[in-house]
Scaffold this motif. Structure first.
Motif, PDB file in Angstrom:
ATOM      1  N   CYS A  83       0.852  -1.196   0.000  1.00  0.00           N
ATOM      2  CA  CYS A  83       0.000   0.000   0.000  1.00  0.00           C
ATOM      3  C   CYS A  83       0.877   1.231   0.000  1.00  0.00           C
ATOM      4  N   THR A  86       0.163  -4.607   3.361  1.00  0.00           N
ATOM      5  CA  THR A  86      -1.003  -4.745   4.230  1.00  0.00           C
ATOM      6  C   THR A  86      -1.983  -5.725   3.579  1.00  0.00           C
ATOM      7  N   CYS A 130      -7.262  -1.093   0.971  1.00  0.00           N
ATOM      8  CA  CYS A 130      -6.413  -1.362   2.128  1.00  0.00           C
ATOM      9  C   CYS A 130      -7.265  -1.458   3.384  1.00  0.00           C
TER      10      CYS A 130
END
Ligand SMILES: [Zn+2]
Length: 99
Positions: A11, A18, A76
């Protein structure tokens, strides 16, 4: 093709790897005003069958692809930012599977 619902991915906002949720975006119908070129094409199109180009399904030159490219997004889990996959790929069947 099967894909897990969540994968580990980099990310850019968190600047680390993540867990991210995969979202498949479905393309809807076109909205809003057409561009000038599209309007010109629309006005020229009237006539017999495949003018100005031969009909795609009947010609080899303008052959139509049977599949569409996927539009995948990754969200995310930590910051909630949505990241876009740069290149789509063609598959006939696509499924998100729990793993
Ligand atoms: Zn993030």
């Amino acid at each position: 093709m099967e894909m897990p619902k969540e994968i580990n991915r980099y990310c850019p906002k968190c600047n680390k790897k993540t867990k991210q949720k995969i979202i498949q975006v479905k393309t809807g119908r076109k909205r809003g005003a057409l561009t000038k070129g599209a309007r010109r094409f629309e006005s020229k199109k009237k006539g017999y069958g495949g003018f100005p180009r031969p009909k795609p399904e009947k010609s080899k030159k303008w052959g139509v692809k049977l599949t569409k490219k996927l539009d995948l997004r990754y969200q995310c889990n930590e910051c909630g930012k949505m990241n876009v996959r740069k290149k789509g790929f063609r598959v006939k069947k696509f499924q998100l599977v729990k793993k």
